[in-house]
Design an enzyme around this catalytic site. Structure first.
Site, PDB file in Angstrom:
ATOM      1  N   HIS A  94       0.816  -1.209   0.000  1.00 28.68           N
ATOM      2  CA  HIS A  94       0.000   0.000   0.000  1.00 28.68           C
ATOM      3  C   HIS A  94       0.855   1.268   0.000  1.00 28.68           C
ATOM      4  O   HIS A  94       0.352   2.356  -0.293  1.00 28.68           O
ATOM      5  CB  HIS A  94      -0.996  -0.010   1.171  1.00 28.68           C
ATOM      6  CG  HIS A  94      -0.419   0.265   2.512  1.00 28.68           C
ATOM      7  ND1 HIS A  94      -0.182  -0.719   3.449  1.00 28.68           N
ATOM      8  CD2 HIS A  94      -0.035   1.418   3.102  1.00 28.68           C
ATOM      9  CE1 HIS A  94       0.298  -0.180   4.546  1.00 28.68           C
ATOM     10  NE2 HIS A  94       0.413   1.113   4.365  1.00 28.68           N
ATOM     11  N   ASP A 101       0.416  -7.673   1.630  1.00 30.00           N
ATOM     12  CA  ASP A 101       0.757  -6.249   1.676  1.00 30.00           C
ATOM     13  C   ASP A 101       2.265  -6.021   1.593  1.00 30.00           C
ATOM     14  O   ASP A 101       2.834  -5.227   2.343  1.00 30.00           O
ATOM     15  CB  ASP A 101       0.190  -5.589   2.927  1.00 30.00           C
ATOM     16  CG  ASP A 101       0.124  -4.061   2.801  1.00 30.00           C
ATOM     17  OD1 ASP A 101       0.425  -3.545   1.700  1.00 30.00           O
ATOM     18  OD2 ASP A 101      -0.212  -3.385   3.786  1.00 30.00           O
ATOM     19  N   SER A 144       4.834   2.861   8.037  1.00 31.94           N
ATOM     20  CA  SER A 144       4.464   1.698   7.239  1.00 31.94           C
ATOM     21  C   SER A 144       5.567   1.333   6.255  1.00 31.94           C
ATOM     22  O   SER A 144       6.037   2.157   5.476  1.00 31.94           O
ATOM     23  CB  SER A 144       3.179   2.012   6.466  1.00 31.94           C
ATOM     24  OG  SER A 144       2.440   0.862   6.219  1.00 31.94           O
TER      25      SER A 144
END
Length: 385
Positions: free
Chosen positions: A125, A156, A236
């Site tokens: 993402h 992911d 992230s």
């Protein structure tokens, strides 16, 4: 790249049902945070009172002699504190140069240098739909241009590669997440809120968590590491590191309190390093994943709603020829309402059930077709790119 269960339209003959589609049900799903590209897992909270539930008893005050002795036996010595501080400093000095900032036209996140060829692992993402990216080094200087090597959305994860300047990158050392213990001290390194080269600390709070990212994402993290180290937008794709200086996970999610609507402090999740090295190695070698260790039905599907607009099952839009669903007799237009004995009212619920199984597992699927419900035995396949 195909995914095991992806959004799609239902067949034309179910147009009346398709027009009533609910968005994938989100009683406890996740939401993304701003331009930094991090996803927030929204978790239900269990209310706890201050009272432990047991009787409250009184205790006598310790004597003066006991009070004087308590600090030396209960508190760490200044030497021990200094030693731990030095460990922190050494780990940060060793690993932080391997953590980079990744920028796209949609936002920014973090990444970890994977090898000497310039490969960098990050979250899918963070990459999003970008084809070209900029990589900023912890040491500063001109950003390096990078391209996408491969993406595996179910976990992911993604790998990008700098086009030039790989010699200025320092590969990180990846440890075995299978050896991670609850209570271990860990550091989360990344670029939260655009603050490059930031470090937070905490412990491993739990292992083996299954967390659905939701909000349209096909990612369901399995065997995730839960940590109390602060994870904020921009962390992230960064590094969760142990005191041996090894990357044991990739921070990906931070929990939110569904009642208060804000972040739930001290609850974050990281993709385990064993998953990271397996998926990244395949993406680097072939640009795709052929062995994920994850179960697959081999369908494209969408949550469907009943007459009241409530999620009522998973409508099958298409089946992969030769896949698990096709072999079991599931066809486009069917509605799956249960799998492995668990009701599945939404696509997210189906993904979570699949995440708890392995390729080769035999499970029962409850399927509705033309108003008739039947049970079919499915031998689950392997999820691939």
């Amino acid at each position: 790249m195909s995914a095991d269960v992806t959004g799609g339209h239902l067949p034309r003959w179910k147009k009346d049902r398709a027009s009533a589609h609910a968005q994938p049900w989100k009683p406890a799903v996740s939401r993304r945070l701003g331009a930094a590209g991090i996803t927030m897992a929204v978790l239900g909270a269990v209310a706890c009172s201050a009272d432990s539930g047991g009787p409250v008893t009184s205790a006598s005050q310790p004597s003066a002699a006991t009070s004087a002795a308590a600090p030396s036996s209960a508190m760490p010595s200044s030497g021990a504190a200094s030693s731990l501080e030095q460990q922190y400093e050494q780990v940060v000095s060793r690993v932080l140069p391997s953590v980079v900032q990744i920028s796209t036209s949609e936002g920014s996140g973090s990444g970890v240098v994977y090898d000497a060829r310039g490969d960098i692992v990050t979250n899918a993402h963070v990459v999003g739909t970008a084809t070209t990216l900029q990589v900023g080094l912890a040491s500063g200087g001109k950003p390096l241009a990078a391209t996408v090597v491969g993406v595996f959305a179910p976990d992911d994860l993604a790998v990008i590669r700098v086009q030039a300047g790989a010699g200025s990158l320092r590969p990180a050392s990846f440890g075995r997440s299978a050896s991670v213990r609850v209570g271990e001290i860990v550091l989360a390194m990344g670029n939260p809120l655009g603050l490059t080269g930031s470090v937070t600390d905490g412990i491993v709070s739990a292992t083996g968590r299954t967390v659905s990212e939701g909000q349209g994402s096909s990612a369901v993290l399995i065997s995730a590491i839960q940590t109390s180290a602060a994870i904020n937008p921009g962390n992230s794709g960064g590094a969760l590191v142990n005191l041996a200086g090894q990357v044991i996970g990739i921070p990906t999610l931070a929990a939110a309190d569904p009642q208060l609507g804000g972040a739930a402090a001290g609850i974050g999740f990281a993709i385990p390093s064993d998953t990271v090295t397996s998926i990244a190695g395949q993406l680097i070698a072939a640009g795709k994943v052929t062995s994920s260790g994850r179960a697959s039905l081999g369908i494209s599907a969408q949550t469907v709603a009943d007459a009241a607009g409530q999620p009522a099952g998973v409508g099958v839009a298409a089946v992969t020829a030769g896949g698990a669903a096709a072999r079991a007799g599931i066809t486009a237009g069917d509605i799956i309402t249960a799998l492995a004995g668990q009701p599945v009212a939404s696509l997210a619920e189906l993904q979570s059930v699949l995440a708890a199984h392995k390729p080769g597992d035999r499970v029962q699927a409850q399927v509705s077709r033309d108003g008739t419900t039947s049970a079919l035995t499915v031998t689950l396949g392997s999820l691939t790119s």
